[in-house]
Write a protein that holds these residues in place. Structure first.
Motif, PDB file in Angstrom:
ATOM      1  N   ARG A 143       0.818  -1.207   0.000  1.00 28.90           N
ATOM      2  CA  ARG A 143       0.000   0.000   0.000  1.00 28.90           C
ATOM      3  C   ARG A 143       0.855   1.261   0.000  1.00 28.90           C
ATOM      4  N   TYR A 144       1.718   1.410   0.978  1.00 27.28           N
ATOM      5  CA  TYR A 144       2.338   2.714   1.175  1.00 27.28           C
ATOM      6  C   TYR A 144       3.340   3.085   0.083  1.00 27.28           C
ATOM      7  N   LEU A 145       4.116   2.125  -0.400  1.00 28.91           N
ATOM      8  CA  LEU A 145       5.016   2.495  -1.488  1.00 28.91           C
ATOM      9  C   LEU A 145       4.244   2.759  -2.770  1.00 28.91           C
ATOM     10  N   GLY A 146       3.086   2.151  -2.913  1.00 28.24           N
ATOM     11  CA  GLY A 146       2.222   2.491  -4.033  1.00 28.24           C
ATOM     12  C   GLY A 146       1.693   3.914  -3.930  1.00 28.24           C
ATOM     13  N   ASP A 147       1.377   4.336  -2.707  1.00 37.24           N
ATOM     14  CA  ASP A 147       0.905   5.710  -2.513  1.00 37.24           C
ATOM     15  C   ASP A 147       1.961   6.717  -2.954  1.00 37.24           C
ATOM     16  N   LEU A 148       3.200   6.381  -2.688  1.00 33.94           N
ATOM     17  CA  LEU A 148       4.291   7.277  -3.043  1.00 33.94           C
ATOM     18  C   LEU A 148       4.654   7.189  -4.519  1.00 33.94           C
ATOM     19  N   SER A 149       4.152   6.189  -5.212  1.00 34.17           N
ATOM     20  CA  SER A 149       4.473   5.996  -6.631  1.00 34.17           C
ATOM     21  C   SER A 149       3.241   6.302  -7.469  1.00 34.17           C
ATOM     22  N   GLY A 150       2.484   5.288  -7.846  1.00 34.34           N
ATOM     23  CA  GLY A 150       1.325   5.493  -8.703  1.00 34.34           C
ATOM     24  C   GLY A 150       0.256   6.380  -8.092  1.00 34.34           C
ATOM     25  N   GLY A 151       0.226   6.468  -6.761  1.00 29.99           N
ATOM     26  CA  GLY A 151      -0.759   7.323  -6.124  1.00 29.99           C
ATOM     27  C   GLY A 151      -0.635   8.775  -6.536  1.00 29.99           C
ATOM     28  N   GLN A 152       0.576   9.182  -6.895  1.00 28.71           N
ATOM     29  CA  GLN A 152       0.766  10.568  -7.308  1.00 28.71           C
ATOM     30  C   GLN A 152       0.100  10.847  -8.656  1.00 28.71           C
ATOM     31  N   VAL A 153      -0.013   9.817  -9.484  1.00 33.09           N
ATOM     32  CA  VAL A 153      -0.747   9.958 -10.738  1.00 33.09           C
ATOM     33  C   VAL A 153      -2.227  10.169 -10.441  1.00 33.09           C
ATOM     34  N   VAL A 154      -2.750   9.415  -9.487  1.00 35.95           N
ATOM     35  CA  VAL A 154      -4.154   9.578  -9.106  1.00 35.95           C
ATOM     36  C   VAL A 154      -4.408  11.017  -8.652  1.00 35.95           C
ATOM     37  N   ARG A 155      -3.518  11.538  -7.825  1.00 36.95           N
ATOM     38  CA  ARG A 155      -3.701  12.910  -7.343  1.00 36.95           C
ATOM     39  C   ARG A 155      -3.770  13.907  -8.499  1.00 36.95           C
ATOM     40  N   GLY A 156      -2.824  13.810  -9.417  1.00 33.62           N
ATOM     41  CA  GLY A 156      -2.787  14.755 -10.522  1.00 33.62           C
ATOM     42  C   GLY A 156      -4.036  14.689 -11.380  1.00 33.62           C
ATOM     43  N   VAL A 157      -4.504  13.482 -11.640  1.00 39.74           N
ATOM     44  CA  VAL A 157      -5.707  13.329 -12.450  1.00 39.74           C
ATOM     45  C   VAL A 157      -6.928  13.861 -11.705  1.00 39.74           C
ATOM     46  N   ALA A 158      -7.011  13.575 -10.410  1.00 37.59           N
ATOM     47  CA  ALA A 158      -8.158  14.042  -9.624  1.00 37.59           C
ATOM     48  C   ALA A 158      -8.213  15.561  -9.589  1.00 37.59           C
ATOM     49  N   GLU A 159      -7.063  16.192  -9.416  1.00 32.96           N
ATOM     50  CA  GLU A 159      -7.036  17.661  -9.404  1.00 32.96           C
ATOM     51  C   GLU A 159      -7.527  18.222 -10.738  1.00 32.96           C
ATOM     52  N   LYS A 160      -7.078  17.624 -11.806  1.00 34.07           N
ATOM     53  CA  LYS A 160      -7.441  18.116 -13.139  1.00 34.07           C
ATOM     54  C   LYS A 160      -8.900  17.812 -13.471  1.00 34.07           C
ATOM     55  N   THR A 161      -9.349  16.602 -13.147  1.00 36.18           N
ATOM     56  CA  THR A 161     -10.678  16.158 -13.563  1.00 36.18           C
ATOM     57  C   THR A 161     -11.795  16.792 -12.748  1.00 36.18           C
ATOM     58  N   TRP A 162     -11.611  16.873 -11.411  1.00 40.52           N
ATOM     59  CA  TRP A 162     -12.705  17.341 -10.549  1.00 40.52           C
ATOM     60  C   TRP A 162     -12.415  18.683  -9.894  1.00 40.52           C
ATOM     61  N   GLY A 163     -11.339  19.317 -10.281  1.00 42.41           N
ATOM     62  CA  GLY A 163     -11.092  20.684  -9.851  1.00 42.41           C
ATOM     63  C   GLY A 163     -10.650  20.854  -8.418  1.00 42.41           C
ATOM     64  N   PHE A 164     -10.091  19.829  -7.798  1.00 46.98           N
ATOM     65  CA  PHE A 164      -9.570  19.991  -6.445  1.00 46.98           C
ATOM     66  C   PHE A 164      -8.364  20.919  -6.455  1.00 46.98           C
ATOM     67  N   ALA A 165      -8.205  21.677  -5.386  1.00 46.60           N
ATOM     68  CA  ALA A 165      -7.019  22.513  -5.245  1.00 46.60           C
ATOM     69  C   ALA A 165      -5.779  21.630  -5.201  1.00 46.60           C
ATOM     70  N   ARG A 166      -4.705  22.112  -5.782  1.00 50.63           N
ATOM     71  CA  ARG A 166      -3.474  21.332  -5.812  1.00 50.63           C
ATOM     72  C   ARG A 166      -3.044  20.971  -4.385  1.00 50.63           C
ATOM     73  N   LYS A 167      -2.966  19.667  -4.129  1.00 45.64           N
ATOM     74  CA  LYS A 167      -2.576  19.104  -2.836  1.00 45.64           C
ATOM     75  C   LYS A 167      -3.530  19.529  -1.719  1.00 45.64           C
ATOM     76  N   GLY A 168      -4.780  19.851  -2.095  1.00 45.55           N
ATOM     77  CA  GLY A 168      -5.736  20.334  -1.110  1.00 45.55           C
ATOM     78  C   GLY A 168      -6.819  19.329  -0.775  1.00 45.55           C
ATOM     79  N   ASP A 169      -7.935  19.827  -0.254  1.00 44.46           N
ATOM     80  CA  ASP A 169      -9.038  18.970   0.152  1.00 44.46           C
ATOM     81  C   ASP A 169      -9.511  18.127  -1.034  1.00 44.46           C
ATOM     82  N   GLY A 170      -9.655  16.843  -0.786  1.00 43.62           N
ATOM     83  CA  GLY A 170     -10.040  15.898  -1.826  1.00 43.62           C
ATOM     84  C   GLY A 170      -8.893  15.018  -2.265  1.00 43.62           C
ATOM     85  N   VAL A 171      -7.659  15.529  -2.128  1.00 39.29           N
ATOM     86  CA  VAL A 171      -6.486  14.735  -2.542  1.00 39.29           C
ATOM     87  C   VAL A 171      -5.407  14.720  -1.467  1.00 39.29           C
TER      88      VAL A 171
END
Length: 232
Positions: A143-171
């Protein structure tokens, strides 16, 4: 697309008997990493083809799993095998709860439900935390090394797709404020794995538990995919 639950660093195709244990694990789980990578739910989610409700439900499922992981970390705080891995910089439950406050609103904890696959996953994590510290390490790593790897892709896509603030609430789940250099942290973590103080038979059991962890996660993706099919 990268899986949210895999250490995606490059590794030799066929590690020898002398290979570092972390390389052995990565090679042994490569096929399941690819299966998670290709899961319909994550592909649709990260491709922007699902709504924020699907992302919220996925985040809710993570909350159940990470509660089990972090309750396990507390139980194993003095364990010679598992304790070196349970670094406070990795803790995710508080961040998940901030995200879910934003995604689901007040009272979400009372409404939260685990999918059957999620319940099985969390139960297995709790079981190994109680009974088998080296098996707990397998889930912690997956889990945790995945969060530090592919999880960062999830964050970037979520910010772009649903308009979350960069590194903010939601991600916030994907933001490790206590880790300044993720690459160095992952390297140190793999060194801990390489030095895992168990015999070869136990290491093989750990490899199999890593496969189990992937299988449990893939089952969650499958049930999420059933819950959020793309309309024709």
């Amino acid at each position: 697309m990268p899986s949210a639950t895999s250490d995606t660093s490059a590794t030799p195709d066929a590690p020898s008997a002398a290979s570092p244990f972390s390389a052995v694990i990565r090679a042994a789980t490569r096929a399941q990493h690819q299966e998670a990578h290709d899961s319909t739910f994550m592909d649709d989610l990260l491709g922007g083809r699902l709504g924020v409700d699907a992302y919220a439900r996925y985040t809710e499922q993570l909350w159940f799993v990470y509660r089990a992981l972090e309750e396990g970390a507390h139980l194993l705080a003095d364990d010679s095998v598992a304790a070196p891995f349970t670094r406070t910089e990795l803790l995710r439950v508080a961040s998940l709860e901030q995200d879910l406050d934003h995604l689901l609103g007040e009272g979400w904890k009372e409404r939260a439900t685990a999918l059957p696959a999620t319940a099985r996953y969390a139960a297995r994590v709790a079981e190994v935390a109680r009974e088998w510290p080296a098996g707990y390490v397998a889930h912690h790593y997956t889990r945790y090394l995945g969060d530090l790897s592919g999880g960062q892709v999830v964050r970037g896509v979520a910010e772009k797709t649903w308009g979350f603030a960069r590194k903010g609430d939601g991600v916030r789940f994907y933001v490790f404020e206590g880790i300044d250099n993720p690459a160095a942290f992952k390297r140190e973590y793999r060194e801990l794995l390489d030095g895992l103080a168990v015999d070869d038979l136990e290491k093989q059991r750990v490899v199999e538990e890593c496969r189990t962890a992937f299988a449990l996660n893939i089952a969650v993706f499958r049930e999420l995919g059933d819950a959020f099919p793309l309309s024709a």
